[in-house]
Design a protein around this motif. Sequence first.
Motif, PDB file in Angstrom:
ATOM      1  N   LEU C  82       0.821  -1.214   0.000  1.00  5.12           N
ATOM      2  CA  LEU C  82       0.000   0.000   0.000  1.00  5.12           C
ATOM      3  C   LEU C  82       0.851   1.258   0.000  1.00  5.12           C
ATOM      4  O   LEU C  82       1.965   1.295   0.504  1.00  5.12           O
ATOM      5  CB  LEU C  82      -0.923   0.024   1.216  1.00  5.12           C
ATOM      6  N   VAL C  85       1.682   3.950   3.745  1.00  7.62           N
ATOM      7  CA  VAL C  85       1.313   3.150   4.908  1.00  7.62           C
ATOM      8  C   VAL C  85       2.551   2.412   5.430  1.00  7.62           C
ATOM      9  O   VAL C  85       3.291   1.820   4.664  1.00  7.62           O
ATOM     10  CB  VAL C  85       0.218   2.131   4.508  1.00  7.62           C
ATOM     11  N   GLN C  89       0.669  -0.425   9.994  1.00  7.78           N
ATOM     12  CA  GLN C  89      -0.686   0.005   9.633  1.00  7.78           C
ATOM     13  C   GLN C  89      -1.232  -0.770   8.435  1.00  7.78           C
ATOM     14  O   GLN C  89      -2.336  -0.511   7.975  1.00  7.78           O
ATOM     15  CB  GLN C  89      -0.705   1.505   9.307  1.00  7.78           C
ATOM     16  N   LEU C  90      -0.409  -1.671   7.938  1.00  5.38           N
ATOM     17  CA  LEU C  90      -0.853  -2.517   6.831  1.00  5.38           C
ATOM     18  C   LEU C  90      -1.734  -3.608   7.425  1.00  5.38           C
ATOM     19  O   LEU C  90      -1.326  -4.283   8.360  1.00  5.38           O
ATOM     20  CB  LEU C  90       0.382  -3.124   6.155  1.00  5.38           C
ATOM     21  N   LYS C 230       5.294   8.399   4.502  1.00  8.96           N
ATOM     22  CA  LYS C 230       4.820   9.766   4.767  1.00  8.96           C
ATOM     23  C   LYS C 230       4.807  10.593   3.491  1.00  8.96           C
ATOM     24  O   LYS C 230       4.631  11.809   3.533  1.00  8.96           O
ATOM     25  CB  LYS C 230       5.694  10.427   5.844  1.00  8.96           C
TER      26      LYS C 230
END
Lengths: 637, 263, 251
Positions: C82, C85, C89-90, C230
């Motif tokens: 993704l 991310v 947070q995946l 980011k």
Amino acid sequence: MALNSNTPSGPLSEKWDNHKFNLKLVNPANKRKYDVIIVGTGLAGASAAASLAELGYNVKTFCFQDSPRRAHSIAAQGGVNAAKNYRNDGDSVHRLFYDTIKGGDYRAREANVYRLAQVSVNIIDQCVAQGVPFAREYGGLLDNRSFGGAQVSRTFYAKGQTGQQLLLGAYSAMNRQIGAGKIQSYTRHEMLDLVVVDGKARGIIARDMVTGKIERHAAHAVVLCTGGYGNVFYLTTYARGSNATAIWRAHKKGAYFGNPCFTQIHPTCIPVSGDHQSKLTLMSESLRNDGRIWVPMKKGDNRRPEDIPENERDYYLERIYPSFGNLVPRDIASRKAKEMCDEGRGVGASGLAVYLDFSEAINRLGQKAVEARYGNLFDMYKQITGEDPYKTPMRIYPAVHYTMGGLWVDYNLMTTVPGLYACGEANFSDHGANRLGASALMQGLADGYFVLPYTIGDYLAGEERKPITTDHPEFEAAEKNVKGMIEKLLSVKGTKTSHDFQRELGLIMWNHCGMARNEKGLIEGIEKIKALRQDFWSNIMVPGSGEELNQNLEKASRVADLIELGELMMHDALHRRESCGGHFREEYQTPEGEALRDDDNFAYVAAWEFMGVDSPAKLHKEELNYETVKRSQRSYK
Amino acid sequence: MGSVTRFLDSSIGRKVLMSLTGLFLCTFLIVHASGNLQLFKNDMGLAFNQYSVFMTTFTPIKIVSYLLYATILLHVISGVRLALANKAARPVSYGASKMPGSSSWASSNMMVLGFIILIFLVTHMANFWYKYKFGDVEWVKYEVSVMDGSVIGKTTMPSAPHMQPHEYVVNDGVSAPIKYVIVKDLYSVVQLAFQEVWIVALYLLGMLAIAYHLVHGFQSSFQTLGLRHPAIAGIIRNLGIWVFGIIIPIAFASMPVYFFFFA
Amino acid sequence: MSGNMNLTLKVWRQKNTSASGTFETYQASGISPDMSFLEMMDVVNEDLIKQGKDPIAFDHDCREGICGMCSMYINGRAHGPLKGVTTCQLHMRTFKDGDTITIEPWRSSAFPVLKDLVVDRSAFDRIQQAGGFVSVNTGSVQDANSIPVPKENADEAFLSAACIGCGACVAACKNSSAMLFVSAKVSQYALLPQGQVERAKRVVNMVEQMDQEGFGNCTNTEACEAECPKQISVSNIARMNREYIKAKLFS
């Protein structure tokens, strides 16, 4: 030992200035003859390390992460308070002081809180000068937002990443001193014991987490900035690595533990989705500025939120607290959410959540403006839950977030072990029984930049200037003790992992010492924890050896400490027969269900002395004398 | 000077060297391509052969050409050094590795492309430049009408030692004045070479490599020099794609194709 | 507790820096799509421990995408498939039941592997120590509002400062270049008035340190920007180049 807070005399607003004048100074040429160990490199640790090194002391820093920049201060989102009154909205040092004391439900030391409010203005100046990119207005001046528990806008912020930016600022100041050779930074090192020589803190035993080597480090003073102990609850907003080992082992070496049962449950976290969950994610409290919290009027209403008409929604915070509305302090917002869910009006699959709705704000301000304010938080929510908060309300539920309790310190931030200091969340100091939003960053930096650099000099000035060496028998003993514990952990070879134990511990703590507590539950909880401790030492399974990178060994050793600490928290919660701030005893509440304090009997800091793992800790009291503020029932109506 | 050397030895300095030499080579390509278009003139190769004389004898051009060879060398050496350093920066490679979709294929294969271009260049130089300078290229004499510049005839000349390209006009007052131009017939060499399938194929491959190399290289050099601004980003990108990625390679490629099929 | 996904993991195992590593295959069963990738790893590790095997070492801490500690190269991509991310947070809903997932450490000579998926990123710290700061001592500063900063500059500086120092840029770059990381820090200070005094010195010192650490060079593939959790922009690299050229040749 009598507890002396060393609070200076004189009028509240002059105490700190007078005190600074009375503190002994170390001559600039002599500062380099003193070594200081700082454990933990979050806001408090990094700012203290940089400031002490700038003054000329030799500093050694320790952190368990691979870089000082990763300390969990980095996760603070919303902002940092300061009594700048840039808004012209009636803010002042006194008002910030008053809000903090009141927010803490009158269980904090007046003089400390006043000092905190005083130096808050310097923090912003310092951070801006370091190049911290705070949010600004079009005129180029600093922007502010409002936060829970206050009626002025005094919170400075950098999008939803204020903690990150402040920490990177302090880290940069620290880097400058590392580059200059004034700080030696030990990363991937964990402090495993405090070394006390002739009654004074003289060093630490640390483990190199890569090689497993046990090291001795000596200094004239030791400063613990290792954060809070909320991970005793397992599912929290803390980082996974956050632990209480440094403060707990210091506690076992004589540092009293202040108000351990004062923990903060943050109202706006993403609810638990299943048993696999390893941590909870906080959504900044700043969301309550524009988000409206509600539950359905009817119990068990499982329509989709969009389908529930306005007149069937209960915006309960706005209803019960018309003047503060959604911006009531955290303890109240959390407790009310729990009450709504207990009534059966909770939402989501588990029924353990309330809505935080932005549709009104999006209509009023436009999606763009909402995105500019909270974009990263919305993205994070979507990433975790798979739901789009621009379209459907967020679901939130309270989660453990901060511990107001910690090592007891005097006005100089010194613990009951001479030469051992505690700063930031690791100490019990400034937030009383409940912390206001955007005050944790403020306190961490206040301690590190503007308090400790003055007060530590007073102690060091009285110390001999010759180097402290690590050949003292106390170092030998401490090292042996640490090695013994590691061997013991590795040799049990039981059937349960540290993960299993932490989960069990967390469940016990949450059920018996969570958002609401009562005598029966606490007594039961204590028994359960005792049993858990027995079980731990006969059933723990730690793979691998001590002479390598061994994350399970690290974890097991931390969980062992958390179990002991959990028991102390229960004892503290049991003994405090009142409700205040985050400590809500169901037996003590007003007819409206608000916390009912007992100022006659409990207006003190409970500082616990360690008497042995199997013996009850000994209670010492520091009476809280309010000279300026009149204590009253907190009202946010 | 020391500071410049140190600059050129830094990571950014080496990249700056790559981008400056690369951009210089880009400007040469424009000149070279427009000059070579004379191949298409319907004049039995006169203009092209004259252009070849000019390029190899005019002193300023000669100086520039040596600068050019040096630049190519610098670009190659510096590129190889960078590539080796880059390789050393990842001693163990990934078991599974995917470029993100946003990265162009060319950007991560500049070394391979550059190598193809180098092979092409060597062949190219051997085929024409070396032959022209040191080989036995035939001398020819053009008959050109002075009145309208049209080429009337072209005859082979016996080659003699120390022969120099020259021209003279014969005006006997009776027939129309005629200019005779004596040059080496590089045109025929080109014509002949481009009958060979493998040479044409190599040229097409070379041009493909140049196209990819420059689509990335051109805009990348501006990034390296720090010349990045939203106002010019689009212009640079389009220049890179259209001029260096499409027009110039097609112009060059059209030459072998033309001779192979039509001449 | 249990979910319905079963996965095959190919994980890089390496005992320590000097040992040579190899891929091992593990089965992850009963994985819930709501788990984060690291929670899936937790499940696998708990299984390994209970089988008496050595669990997989991996770095992680905040698990909310901000500390920059987690660092896996998943199926050929830094922090997984993704965009924007981090690994923590995946979530597993990104994968399908039956998938084979390859998990590797960041690979760069400047980031030696300490164990399994854990690498040493202290090179980043040393680069910052070389100049990633404004030299102001505590207390010796003026009022925060005495120097106005144009909002655009402050916002842009913030975007550069949002770097979490995870090293994904280095991992994703085919040359293991650290230029995105270094340039983000250089940019933050170059954009703010507070950074002006040491502007030239800073970029020179930081680039020199970066070169010493053994990172590769930027070839503008922009994989770093694509993989940065980011989404730090490569325009920072252009700015750093500009700053460095200016500092070295024109000042």
